[in-house]
Write a protein that holds these residues in place. Structure first.
Motif, PDB file in Angstrom:
ATOM      1  N   GLN A   1       0.827  -1.210   0.000  1.00  0.00           N
ATOM      2  CA  GLN A   1       0.000   0.000   0.000  1.00  0.00           C
ATOM      3  C   GLN A   1       0.860   1.258   0.000  1.00  0.00           C
ATOM      4  O   GLN A   1       0.586   2.211  -0.717  1.00  0.00           O
ATOM      5  CB  GLN A   1      -0.909   0.020   1.241  1.00  0.00           C
ATOM      6  N   LEU A   2       1.893   1.249   0.827  1.00  0.00           N
ATOM      7  CA  LEU A   2       2.740   2.432   0.951  1.00  0.00           C
ATOM      8  C   LEU A   2       3.525   2.701  -0.320  1.00  0.00           C
ATOM      9  O   LEU A   2       3.663   3.844  -0.754  1.00  0.00           O
ATOM     10  CB  LEU A   2       3.731   2.259   2.104  1.00  0.00           C
TER      11      LEU A   2
ATOM     12  N   PRO B   1      -2.156   6.558   1.573  1.00  0.00           N
ATOM     13  CA  PRO B   1      -2.107   5.103   1.411  1.00  0.00           C
ATOM     14  C   PRO B   1      -3.297   4.453   2.108  1.00  0.00           C
ATOM     15  O   PRO B   1      -3.804   4.971   3.103  1.00  0.00           O
ATOM     16  CB  PRO B   1      -0.803   4.700   2.100  1.00  0.00           C
ATOM     17  N   ASN B   2      -3.717   3.335   1.547  1.00  0.00           N
ATOM     18  CA  ASN B   2      -4.860   2.628   2.112  1.00  0.00           C
ATOM     19  C   ASN B   2      -4.412   1.785   3.301  1.00  0.00           C
ATOM     20  O   ASN B   2      -4.055   0.622   3.157  1.00  0.00           O
ATOM     21  CB  ASN B   2      -5.471   1.757   1.017  1.00  0.00           C
ATOM     22  N   LEU B   3      -4.390   2.397   4.471  1.00  0.00           N
ATOM     23  CA  LEU B   3      -3.997   1.689   5.698  1.00  0.00           C
ATOM     24  C   LEU B   3      -5.234   1.531   6.572  1.00  0.00           C
ATOM     25  O   LEU B   3      -6.206   2.269   6.419  1.00  0.00           O
ATOM     26  CB  LEU B   3      -2.926   2.502   6.437  1.00  0.00           C
ATOM     27  N   PRO B   4      -5.178   0.572   7.518  1.00  0.00           N
ATOM     28  CA  PRO B   4      -6.355   0.362   8.365  1.00  0.00           C
ATOM     29  C   PRO B   4      -6.620   1.545   9.291  1.00  0.00           C
ATOM     30  O   PRO B   4      -5.694   2.231   9.723  1.00  0.00           O
ATOM     31  CB  PRO B   4      -6.001  -0.896   9.162  1.00  0.00           C
TER      32      PRO B   4
ATOM     33  N   GLY C   1      -2.692   4.710  11.614  1.00  0.00           N
ATOM     34  CA  GLY C   1      -3.593   4.751  10.455  1.00  0.00           C
ATOM     35  C   GLY C   1      -3.134   5.747   9.402  1.00  0.00           C
ATOM     36  O   GLY C   1      -2.112   6.429   9.567  1.00  0.00           O
ATOM     37  N   PRO C   2      -3.900   5.831   8.305  1.00  0.00           N
ATOM     38  CA  PRO C   2      -3.506   6.749   7.227  1.00  0.00           C
ATOM     39  C   PRO C   2      -3.505   8.200   7.704  1.00  0.00           C
ATOM     40  O   PRO C   2      -2.633   8.982   7.318  1.00  0.00           O
ATOM     41  CB  PRO C   2      -4.566   6.511   6.142  1.00  0.00           C
TER      42      PRO C   2
END
Lengths: 128, 451, 483
Positions: B123-124, C41-44, B347-348
């Motif tokens: 994702q990053l 970014p798609n993080l939780p 989180g984001p």
């Protein structure tokens, strides 16, 4: 007892070859697929790459083993069996149907020096 | 009284009955296969054992010999806030005292945590696949070069930007010492890697080009067109990035990189004199089976339930032995889980918040320092949380840092100590952990020292 | 089954509060232009409590030394003392930056220097580096040292490296990666390397030999001195894989055996936790002749002060970013201090006693190919059992999993078919060993009476046997729902 096809030639590394004119089709024998177990990946060569007989051209992996595939004959890769990328299990299911690559060979005489089915059978017996 | 041996639970009675079961008379007999010529007939020259309390006190005294100051040190290791929850996860015995999860049925927790780490790295970085981590960001870059050399068997050159951390470059040099692989440097101009220089150096013998952003000088590089230029020559584009920047800055995938590397130390891991940290590596799908190290994969169990397992093991050294293309058989699992927990907790939004505070605070200090006549910024290119000052000479840089240190501030890293061509340059890192008071203090002390 | 952290995420949920920003906000979009990210970014997005429960549940669904017996051969899964964790968390260690001035990092430098000294003494070597991060990384470093040594001597033709076929897989991999041609040498009928078999390779192409002693069968290489003399005579070097050092501390030292390079696994012999696969540490110690080639920087002591020495012209250079996994070094030194000279020797004695006790108690049931006194580990073969009953080494392993004991190393070393490699370590009580013996006895009985109980094992675990063929054919290495 593993299956050996009469109309093919074999290498000591358990590849089979069939030659038509100057075009060779190559795969691995039933014995080879059986000893590797469930095949999970076939690393194919690039089309147009050139190899000398005996050079590593591809590799084949099961969960517990990784085996190189050596060029059965010298020449230039003409075609690879791309369907193996998605279904490597085809090598287990039909080793003589699931070829790995096709090669334009540079020295067709190499073919005659490979083992025929009787010689390969004897080779397998001797190595049991 | 029996002597006490720490962590060895045998009573005299145990020893006696076990020797009897083995059929020997003494413990010495169990060592009778060691030839006399190599039998150590003297005690080891290390101290007598002590209680854990005494050992802890000794270690504490050793730790107290280190001096801590308000830190503006970066260059690969950064001083960020670590949430308490992350520290808790870091000491969970089920992770800490486990081995590599080879026995999947009793290691689902670790395998899943690694799978989650891999997902976050993808994702990053904006790339397709990730492994379970590598030793550190520097060795990760060397491993990326190894992938490229495997893909491009007939190529023998690795091009590395001068903006890449000098330690990454020296690790690369050590990895390919005494081999037919050449490492060539793409020079920077004003701290920036220019695409023209890359174009001049790249050719068919180039297997990989390694870039870094933010680079050694803290500069955020603009890699527009770089990947295309690399791919024209069939080489692989490798970009190393501090992942803390990836909440706000373009990631490796968006630059067109084939392989992304870096270090997740900023995510929950203390400086710890440089280690342990976590090297990360992500790549495009077609490179998956060429990646070094461990990889966790999703599958199903005998009842069709979702399960995780270490996969693609046929690549690895214990099967391929001398045919393996990497000898790595571990990862920094626990440290990777710590970074995973960090990203889960923050989180984001948290990643962007921390990043944004880094940026704002670094620019605040930068602007203040610029007001001091003796201070010359090395570059006016965009930066994230680290910028470079040009102190004129190595001795001036060192004296500035020494004076600041005596005033309670680690004011930056003299880049000349890392790379002789950077003599006189000082990199200053500012994280979200620094307060306005500390920044004002830095500026005031600097004014004092430099006037 | 545990949910993935991504599956418990809820849009907008926050788990952490950073301090309020106390300087003017700068907008990244504005500052960075083309370099700015287009999206986060798609993080939780999770609550702190859910994160803690998530990882706690994962940790519970995972076997560990703190949970039970772990007789994993060649991995030395001894107890990880808790005081090590305590000392490693000292802020005076964790908050030290690797590039802060040397005079402010005297404690860390002293620690590295002291540990290097103790490890040199324990192994009988001259000096070393703590920079390598794992055993395999140590091997890699060692091979680079071999290379540098021969290059300096102008002996570029020395490319052949002998590796016994019983060796750890990393040995040939490390050697090959450093450009050596690997010669695999079979063991003799004793399970050992015979000097006779080395003779054909004793020439000016010989680079050296990589050994572990005791070897992976748990047997002491009794001809080691003759071997090292032969190799040195021929101009080669000897590399010691320290994975098995736990058998011989205070008894026999690689330096005295004639080895030139050795790597240690601090996460094995020196009790630092394995961390689920790392971070560990793989320090490298060397004999006199290789000291000049060690990685930079070295840590030296002059007039009571410690400093880094970068001025080593023959050095192979840096092999990792900074100075290794320092946090692991803290734990290892703590362990050595607690154990002391007697304790370390006693550890090896009891490790060997434990191994022999288990071996003798089970060897009538499981085939022991090399029946003699072992060191810290030994290897059974389940080949006969498999022929008789269809139950393989893997099935035995899964039967142990079902009974909450971590299985031995299986299918290694490669020279023993259906291998079960067992290393109990010294930290286990006789009662724990007796329970293991009872369970292995029960598994043997089941193999012959009710094999399906083993071939279908494990039951009662959070997952049954996993489909590793599927995982490898169609790899899924990230959560796809995140798209």
């Amino acid at each position: 007892m593993s299956e050996i096809k009469d109309d093919l030639r074999y290498t000591e590394n358990h590849e089979w070859v069939v030659l038509e004119g100057t075009t060779a089709k190559v795969g691995i024998s039933d014995y080879a697929q059986d000893s590797l177990g469930e095949i999970v990946y076939v690393e194919l060569p690039e089309v147009d790459d050139e190899f000398e007989q005996g050079e590593e051209v591809a590799s084949i992996e099961s969960v517990k083993a990784a085996a190189p595939i050596y060029a059965a004959m010298s020449g230039r890769v003409k075609e690879v069996n791309e369907s193996l990328e998605d279904s490597p299990e085809a090598v287990n299911e039909s080793p003589y149907g699931a070829y790995i690559y096709v090669m334009e060979v540079s020295d067709p005489d190499e073919y005659e020096k490979l083992m025929d089915s009787d010689a390969y059978e004897a080779f397998l017996k001797a190595n049991e | 009284m029996d002597p006490y041996y720490a962590y060895i639970p045998h009573t005299e009675e145990d020893v006696k009955s076990m020797l009897q079961a083995v059929g020997v008379d003494s413990v010495e007999e169990l060592f009778s296969d060691i030839p006399e010529s190599v039998f150590l007939r003297k005690p080891l020259d290390v101290p007598e054992g002590v209680s854990e309390h005494e050992a802890a006190e000794f270690m504490k005294r050793l730790a107290e010999k280190n001096i801590r100051r308000t830190s503006f040190l970066g260059c690969g290791i950064y001083d960020h806030i670590v949430p308490a929850a992350v520290q808790q996860v870091a000491s969970t015995p089920g992770f800490v005292t486990a081995y590599t999860p080879y026995q999947a049925e009793m290691s689902q927790g670790l395998l899943q945590a690694i799978f989650e780490f891999q997902t976050m790295i993808c994702q990053l970085t904006g790339l397709d696949v990730s492994n379970a981590s590598l030793y550190d960001g520097h060795t990760a870059a060397a491993e990326a070069a190894a992938i490229a050399l495997q893909v491009r068997r007939k190529a023998h050159t690795i091009l590395v930007s001068e903006g890449v951390h000098p330690f990454t470059r020296s690790v690369l040099a050590s990895y390919y010492r005494d081999s037919d692989i050449t490492i060539r440097t793409i020079p920077v101009e004003g701290g920036i890697t220019r695409i023209q220089r890359l174009r001049e150096l790249i050719d068919e013998d180039t297997a990989a080009v390694i870039l870094q952003t933010p680079n050694l000088f803290g500069i955020l590089e603009d890699f527009t067109g770089f990947a295309e230029a690399v791919h024209e020559h069939k080489a692989l584009c490798v970009i190393s990035s501090n992942p803390m920047t990836l909440g706000l800055c373009r990631n490796q995938g968006s630059w067109g990189a084939d392989i992304a590397v870096g270090d997740t130390q900023p995510f929950g891991l203390p400086a710890s004199f440089g280690g342990p940290t976590v090297g990360y590596m992500a790549a495009s799908q077609k490179l998956l089976r060429k990646m070094p190290g461990r990889i966790a994969g999703e599958t199903v169990d005998a009842e069709g339930k979702r399960a995780f397992v270490l996969t693609l093991q046929a690549r690895e050294q214990h099967i391929k032995r001398e045919r393996a293309t990497s000898n790595i058989c571990s990862n920094q699992a626990l440290a990777a889980i710590i970074s995973t927990a960090y990203l889960a907790v923050t989180g984001p939004g948290g990643l962007q918040e921390a990043g944004s505070q880094c940026v704002s605070k670094a620019h605040y200090l930068y602007d203040k320092l610029k007001e001091i006549p003796a201070v010359r910024p090395f570059s006016d290119a965009p930066f994230f949380h680290e910028f470079t000052l040009d102190m004129g000479s190595g001795s001036q840089a060192k004296s500035f840092l020494r004076e600041m240190s005596s005033r309670g501030i680690f004011a930056g890293v003299h880049l000349g100590d890392l790379d002789a061509s950077c003599e006189g340059l000082v990199a200053v890192a500012v994280t979200e952990k620094r307060t306005r008071q500390q920044l004002d203090d830095y500026a005031a002390r600097a004014q004092e020292v430099l006037s | 089954m545990n949910q993935l952290i991504f599956e418990i995420s809820r849009s907008g949920r926050k788990g952490y509060r950073f301090p309020k920003q106390d300087v003017p906000q700068r907008e990244a979009q504005q500052l960075f232009g083309v370099i700015a990210a287009k999206q986060a970014p798609n993080l939780p997005e999770t609550a702190e409590v859910d994160v803690i429960r998530h990882f706690e549940n994962l940790a519970r669904d995972n076997f560990a030394v703190d949970a039970g017996f772990y007789p994993l051969g060649s991995c030395t899964m001894k107890y990880n003392p808790k005081v090590n964790e305590l000392t490693s968390r000292e802020a005076g260690f964790t908050e030290v930056h690797p590039l802060q001035p040397e005079e402010t990092a005297q404690g860390s430098l002293e620690l590295i220097h002291t540990l290097t000294g103790y490890l040199s003494e324990i192994t009988g070597m001259s000096w070393g580096t703590m920079q390598s991060m794992a055993g395999a990384h140590g091997e890699f470093t060692g091979m680079k040292l071999f290379r540098a040594y021969f290059s300096a001597a102008g002996e570029h033709q020395r490319t052949r490296l002998i590796v016994p076929s019983s060796s750890h897989g990393t040995n040939p991999a490390s050697a090959h990666l450093s450009g050596f041609e690997v010669i695999e040498l079979p063991a003799d009928e004793r399970g050992l390397v015979s000097p006779e078999s080395l003779k054909p390779y004793m020439n000016d192409q010989l680079a050296g030999i990589m050994l572990t002693n005791p070897n992976t069968l748990g047997l002491y290489e009794t001809d080691i001195l003759e071997i090292s003399e032969m190799v040195h005579e021929a101009g080669g070097l000897l590399y010691y894989d320290g994975a098995n050092l736990n058998a011989v501390m205070g008894k026999s030292r690689p330096g005295d055996m004639g080895f030139d390079v050795i790597h240690l696994n601090l996460h094995k012999t020196f009790s630092t936790p394995h961390g689920g696969g790392g971070p560990g540490a793989g320090p490298v110690l060397v004999s006199d002749r290789l000291v000049p080639f060690l990685p930079v920087p070295d840590v030296v002591k002059t007039d009571g002060d410690y400093r880094f020495d970068w001025d080593r012209p023959q050095s192979i250079g840096k092999i990792s970013g900074f100075y290794g996994n320092f946090g692991v070094l803290v734990r290892a030194l703590t362990y050595i201090l607690v154990m002391g000279k007697d304790g370390l020797t006693r550890a090896s004695e009891m490790a060997v006693l434990n191994a022999n006790y288990v071996m003798e108690s089970l060897k009538d049931l499981y085939y022991l190919p090399y029946d003699q006194v072992c060191k810290h580990e030994f290897v059974f073969s389940a080949e006969k059992m498999k022929k008789d009953t269809g139950v393989s080494a893997l099935d035995v392993a899964k039967g142990l999993v079902e009974r909450s004991i971590h299985p031995p190393t299986v299918y290694f070393p490669l020279i023993v078919p259906e291998a079960l490699m067992i290393e109990p370590t010294e930290t286990e009580t006789k009662e724990t060993l007796d329970r293991f013996i009872a369970v292995m006895t029960e598994i043997h009985r089941l193999a012959y009476e009710d094999a399906s109980q083993l071939t279908e094992a494990p039951r009662g675990t959070s997952v049954r046997r996993v489909d590793d063929v599927r995982a490898a054919r169609h790899p899924v290495v990230r959560w796809e729902g995140a798209e």
